[in-house]
Motif scaffolding. Structure first.
Motif, PDB file in Angstrom:
ATOM      1  N   ILE A  47       3.401  -3.195  -7.806  1.00 47.48           N
ATOM      2  CA  ILE A  47       3.428  -3.503  -9.447  1.00 47.48           C
ATOM      3  C   ILE A  47       5.075  -3.855  -9.570  1.00 47.48           C
ATOM      4  O   ILE A  47       5.211  -4.679 -10.390  1.00 47.48           O
ATOM      5  CB  ILE A  47       2.897  -2.554 -10.117  1.00 47.48           C
ATOM      6  N   LYS A  48       5.673  -2.875  -9.521  1.00 48.79           N
ATOM      7  CA  LYS A  48       7.446  -3.080  -9.656  1.00 48.79           C
ATOM      8  C   LYS A  48       8.000  -4.342  -9.153  1.00 48.79           C
ATOM      9  O   LYS A  48       8.639  -4.992  -9.830  1.00 48.79           O
ATOM     10  CB  LYS A  48       7.927  -1.860  -9.466  1.00 48.79           C
ATOM     11  N   LEU A  49       7.438  -4.474  -7.998  1.00 52.64           N
ATOM     12  CA  LEU A  49       8.016  -5.911  -7.107  1.00 52.64           C
ATOM     13  C   LEU A  49       7.492  -7.193  -8.029  1.00 52.64           C
ATOM     14  O   LEU A  49       8.253  -7.976  -8.202  1.00 52.64           O
ATOM     15  CB  LEU A  49       7.767  -5.790  -5.954  1.00 52.64           C
ATOM     16  N   SER A  50       6.420  -6.949  -8.432  1.00 51.33           N
ATOM     17  CA  SER A  50       5.643  -8.178  -9.180  1.00 51.33           C
ATOM     18  C   SER A  50       6.191  -8.399 -10.451  1.00 51.33           C
ATOM     19  O   SER A  50       6.418  -9.561 -10.680  1.00 51.33           O
ATOM     20  CB  SER A  50       3.967  -7.943  -9.117  1.00 51.33           C
ATOM     21  N   ARG A  51       6.729  -7.312 -10.967  1.00 46.89           N
ATOM     22  CA  ARG A  51       7.180  -7.436 -12.322  1.00 46.89           C
ATOM     23  C   ARG A  51       8.776  -8.148 -12.010  1.00 46.89           C
ATOM     24  O   ARG A  51       9.342  -8.758 -12.687  1.00 46.89           O
ATOM     25  CB  ARG A  51       7.217  -6.055 -13.060  1.00 46.89           C
ATOM     26  N   GLN A  75      -1.198  -8.035  -6.175  1.00 47.19           N
ATOM     27  CA  GLN A  75      -2.062  -8.557  -5.144  1.00 47.19           C
ATOM     28  C   GLN A  75      -1.461  -9.266  -4.120  1.00 47.19           C
ATOM     29  O   GLN A  75      -1.942  -9.186  -2.904  1.00 47.19           O
ATOM     30  CB  GLN A  75      -3.295  -9.530  -5.683  1.00 47.19           C
ATOM     31  N   PHE A  76      -0.403 -10.265  -4.420  1.00 47.65           N
ATOM     32  CA  PHE A  76       0.330 -10.758  -3.475  1.00 47.65           C
ATOM     33  C   PHE A  76       0.952  -9.828  -2.332  1.00 47.65           C
ATOM     34  O   PHE A  76       0.935  -9.990  -1.103  1.00 47.65           O
ATOM     35  CB  PHE A  76       1.599 -11.629  -4.330  1.00 47.65           C
ATOM     36  N   TRP A  77       1.649  -8.709  -2.694  1.00 44.41           N
ATOM     37  CA  TRP A  77       2.051  -7.652  -2.294  1.00 44.41           C
ATOM     38  C   TRP A  77       1.329  -6.887  -1.328  1.00 44.41           C
ATOM     39  O   TRP A  77       1.312  -6.623  -0.185  1.00 44.41           O
ATOM     40  CB  TRP A  77       3.255  -6.696  -2.898  1.00 44.41           C
ATOM     41  N   GLN A 107      -0.248  -6.128   2.967  1.00 40.15           N
ATOM     42  CA  GLN A 107      -0.298  -4.671   3.267  1.00 40.15           C
ATOM     43  C   GLN A 107      -1.719  -4.521   4.047  1.00 40.15           C
ATOM     44  O   GLN A 107      -1.995  -3.976   5.085  1.00 40.15           O
ATOM     45  CB  GLN A 107      -0.370  -3.666   2.392  1.00 40.15           C
ATOM     46  N   VAL A 108      -2.636  -5.092   3.095  1.00 40.71           N
ATOM     47  CA  VAL A 108      -4.255  -5.023   3.576  1.00 40.71           C
ATOM     48  C   VAL A 108      -4.525  -5.676   5.039  1.00 40.71           C
ATOM     49  O   VAL A 108      -5.161  -5.282   5.923  1.00 40.71           O
ATOM     50  CB  VAL A 108      -5.254  -5.559   2.563  1.00 40.71           C
ATOM     51  N   ASP A 109      -3.916  -6.965   5.113  1.00 34.49           N
ATOM     52  CA  ASP A 109      -4.064  -7.527   6.412  1.00 34.49           C
ATOM     53  C   ASP A 109      -3.235  -6.827   7.452  1.00 34.49           C
ATOM     54  O   ASP A 109      -4.008  -6.829   8.532  1.00 34.49           O
ATOM     55  CB  ASP A 109      -3.275  -9.219   6.230  1.00 34.49           C
ATOM     56  N   TYR A 110      -2.315  -6.388   7.026  1.00 32.22           N
ATOM     57  CA  TYR A 110      -1.562  -5.444   8.352  1.00 32.22           C
ATOM     58  C   TYR A 110      -2.396  -4.411   8.549  1.00 32.22           C
ATOM     59  O   TYR A 110      -2.545  -3.869   9.784  1.00 32.22           O
ATOM     60  CB  TYR A 110      -0.124  -4.995   7.916  1.00 32.22           C
TER      61      TYR A 110
END
Length: 114
Positions: free
Chosen positions: A79-83, A90-92, A96-99
């Motif tokens: 959330i912090k990176l997206s802001r 979801q981008f970030w 992580q989910v794929d990994y």
């Protein structure tokens, strides 16, 4: 640190145009979100982990461990990176989910589960 909007937009577009593949067919793990942060955001923007940590209000160790791929992306950091970078959480978290899925599938295969 001042970042030109055009440079930020180029970085985001580059990072969002990654090919879609079946992660379970990969021999090597999918890209860790820390690699994306390091290679597609910090380096092109000449932004240090110390500067980013200060901007986000989190310990520099957290960013350092993330970009060294020693820590998973948390929803809070996403959330912090997206802001900060104009992306979505979801981008970030997608990286992580794929990994995590790839890692779990490999561990299950090794343990002959499923």
């Amino acid at each position: 640190m001042v970042i030109k909007l055009s440079e930020l937009e180029k970085t985001i577009k580059k990072a969002e145009v990654l090919p879609s593949v079946d992660i379970f067919e990969l021999e090597a793990p999918p890209i860790h979100p820390g690699e994306i942060l390091r290679e597609d955001f910090l380096k092109p923007l000449n932004l240090t982990s110390q500067e980013l940590a200060k901007e986000l209000g989190i310990p520099v160790e957290t960013i350092d461990e993330l970009i060294k791929e020693k820590r998973p992306m948390s929803p809070e950091i996403a959330i912090k990176l997206s802001r900060r970078f104009g992306t979505s959480p979801q981008f970030w978290m997608g990286f992580q989910v794929d990994y995590d899925l790839w890692k779990a599938a490999k561990e299950m295969k090794i343990a002959n589960v499923g």
